[in-house]
Motif scaffolding. Structure first.
Motif, PDB file in Angstrom:
ATOM      1  N   LYS A 151       0.838  -1.204   0.000  1.00 56.39           N
ATOM      2  CA  LYS A 151       0.000   0.000   0.000  1.00 56.39           C
ATOM      3  C   LYS A 151       0.870   1.250   0.000  1.00 56.39           C
ATOM      4  CE  LYS A 151      -3.795   2.149   2.562  1.00 56.39           C
ATOM      5  NZ  LYS A 151      -4.730   1.991   3.707  1.00 56.39           N
ATOM      6  N   ARG A 152       1.942   1.226   0.831  1.00 58.79           N
ATOM      7  CA  ARG A 152       2.863   2.360   0.900  1.00 58.79           C
ATOM      8  C   ARG A 152       3.601   2.534  -0.428  1.00 58.79           C
ATOM      9  NH1 ARG A 152       6.456   0.505   4.169  1.00 58.79           N
ATOM     10  NH2 ARG A 152       5.150   0.777   6.025  1.00 58.79           N
ATOM     11  N   SER A 153       4.046   1.454  -1.043  1.00 52.38           N
ATOM     12  CA  SER A 153       4.765   1.514  -2.304  1.00 52.38           C
ATOM     13  C   SER A 153       3.878   2.093  -3.403  1.00 52.38           C
ATOM     14  CB  SER A 153       5.253   0.119  -2.705  1.00 52.38           C
ATOM     15  OG  SER A 153       6.165  -0.386  -1.747  1.00 52.38           O
ATOM     16  N   ALA A 154       2.618   1.655  -3.434  1.00 54.96           N
ATOM     17  CA  ALA A 154       1.699   2.155  -4.452  1.00 54.96           C
ATOM     18  C   ALA A 154       1.486   3.656  -4.305  1.00 54.96           C
ATOM     19  CB  ALA A 154       0.366   1.423  -4.346  1.00 54.96           C
ATOM     20  N   ARG A 155       1.366   4.126  -3.093  1.00 52.19           N
ATOM     21  CA  ARG A 155       1.180   5.559  -2.860  1.00 52.19           C
ATOM     22  C   ARG A 155       2.418   6.355  -3.288  1.00 52.19           C
ATOM     23  NH1 ARG A 155      -1.899   6.087   3.008  1.00 52.19           N
ATOM     24  NH2 ARG A 155      -3.961   5.379   2.268  1.00 52.19           N
ATOM     25  N   GLU A 156       3.609   5.789  -3.010  1.00 49.26           N
ATOM     26  CA  GLU A 156       4.840   6.485  -3.391  1.00 49.26           C
ATOM     27  C   GLU A 156       4.959   6.593  -4.900  1.00 49.26           C
ATOM     28  OE1 GLU A 156       7.885   4.235  -1.525  1.00 49.26           O
ATOM     29  OE2 GLU A 156       7.557   5.089   0.497  1.00 49.26           O
ATOM     30  N   VAL A 157       4.588   5.536  -5.622  1.00 46.86           N
ATOM     31  CA  VAL A 157       4.646   5.563  -7.086  1.00 46.86           C
ATOM     32  C   VAL A 157       3.671   6.603  -7.628  1.00 46.86           C
ATOM     33  CG1 VAL A 157       4.157   4.252  -9.175  1.00 46.86           C
ATOM     34  CG2 VAL A 157       5.412   3.174  -7.299  1.00 46.86           C
ATOM     35  N   LEU A 158       2.463   6.621  -7.114  1.00 47.48           N
ATOM     36  CA  LEU A 158       1.476   7.599  -7.564  1.00 47.48           C
ATOM     37  C   LEU A 158       1.928   9.020  -7.269  1.00 47.48           C
ATOM     38  CD1 LEU A 158      -1.905   5.909  -6.551  1.00 47.48           C
ATOM     39  CD2 LEU A 158      -1.108   6.388  -8.864  1.00 47.48           C
ATOM     40  N   SER A 159       2.531   9.211  -6.102  1.00 47.13           N
ATOM     41  CA  SER A 159       3.008  10.534  -5.728  1.00 47.13           C
ATOM     42  C   SER A 159       4.107  11.007  -6.668  1.00 47.13           C
ATOM     43  CB  SER A 159       3.520  10.511  -4.287  1.00 47.13           C
ATOM     44  OG  SER A 159       4.020  11.766  -3.904  1.00 47.13           O
ATOM     45  N   THR A 160       4.991  10.107  -7.071  1.00 47.48           N
ATOM     46  CA  THR A 160       6.078  10.457  -7.996  1.00 47.48           C
ATOM     47  C   THR A 160       5.520  10.849  -9.354  1.00 47.48           C
ATOM     48  OG1 THR A 160       7.571   8.929  -6.871  1.00 47.48           O
ATOM     49  CG2 THR A 160       8.173   9.613  -9.096  1.00 47.48           C
ATOM     50  N   ILE A 161       4.549  10.072  -9.837  1.00 54.13           N
ATOM     51  CA  ILE A 161       3.935  10.387 -11.139  1.00 54.13           C
ATOM     52  C   ILE A 161       3.222  11.719 -11.085  1.00 54.13           C
ATOM     53  CG2 ILE A 161       2.216   9.638 -12.826  1.00 54.13           C
ATOM     54  CD1 ILE A 161       2.831   6.765 -12.009  1.00 54.13           C
ATOM     55  N   GLN A 162       2.555  11.984  -9.963  1.00 56.29           N
ATOM     56  CA  GLN A 162       1.797  13.231  -9.843  1.00 56.29           C
ATOM     57  C   GLN A 162       2.708  14.446  -9.859  1.00 56.29           C
ATOM     58  OE1 GLN A 162      -0.388  13.646  -6.205  1.00 56.29           O
ATOM     59  NE2 GLN A 162      -1.700  15.280  -7.002  1.00 56.29           N
TER      60      GLN A 162
END
Length: 243
Positions: free
Chosen positions: A194-205
């Protein structure tokens, strides 16, 4: 006549409720007797003692009103008629000399009918309240259907309990420890992903000019918050066999 009786009942039923009685003044029984007799003679219609007390707006005390009206009835100055627990009073009807031989009786009959109308309205009000209470309860058919449904659910749950008790295995400390370890491992993995998915989305954003919600829609993904998923809730679903 029947027409006169109907008019009397209609006139009675159209009256508005009497205003709330004011605090009663202290008067002697003699004064109260005159006040009540004058009122009854002027109105010339059936009343119970409570109605007279309310209509006089506190000129005579409530208890004194009932006592005086009883005394007037005993002396023949008022006619008293009892309908069950209800006592109704009205002034005697004098027959004029020029009237026919039955006019006095007709007046008395009208007063009797008006008194019965008063009693019937009170009974109707009580019955209406009882009917409303009864209609708010489930019908016999609905009650039988509900009992049948609950009985079936109870039998199903009883079978499940019996099945669990029959097939249950003794939980040893080693087995309990193993299950807890597996649970904690799965929960840790869930949290990390869950944490990894949020970090990836944050980077893309960070490299786009879109809001997080719009970005997820474009990519076509949903996270736990979007679907309301919680690890504890999913664990309960797994225990129930829903997953």
């Amino acid at each position: 006549s029947s027409h006169e009786q109907n008019i009397a009942c209609l006139r009675k039923s159209n009256n508005t409720m009497p205003p709330k009685a004011e605090k009663a003044a202290k008067v002697s029984d003699k004064e109260a007797s005159k006040i009540i007799l004058d009122y009854m003679t002027t109105q010339n219609r059936p009343y119970n003692s409570l109605m007279v007390f309310e209509n006089l707006h506190g000129s005579v005390a409530k208890t004194q009103t009932g006592k005086v009206m009883e005394d007037l009835a005993e002396k023949g100055k008022l006619i008293r008629k009892e309908f069950g627990k209800q006592k109704v009073y009205w002034p005697p009807q004098e027959e004029p000399e020029e009237s026919g031989p039955t006019s006095g009786q007709m007046e008395t009959d009208i007063k009797n009918m008006e008194a019965k109308c008063l009693q019937l309205r009170e009974v109707t009000s009580q019955l209406s309240a009882e009917l409303k209470k009864l209609t708010s309860q489930p019908s016999n058919e609905d009650g039988a259907s509900l009992i049948e449904k609950l009985t079936a659910e109870n039998e199903e749950l009883t079978k499940k309990i019996e099945n669990i008790e029959t097939n249950a295995e003794d939980i040893t400390p080693e087995l309990k420890k193993k299950v807890e370890a597996e649970y904690n491992s799965i929960k840790s993995m869930w949290t990390k992903r869950k944490r990894s998915a949020r970090e990836v989305l944050s980077t893309i954003q960070e490299h786009s000019d879109k809001k997080l919600k719009d970005l997820k829609e474009d990519i076509g993904i949903e996270d736990d918050d979007d679907v309301g998923a919680k690890f504890e809730d999913e664990t309960q679903r797994m225990k129930k066999g829903e997953v």
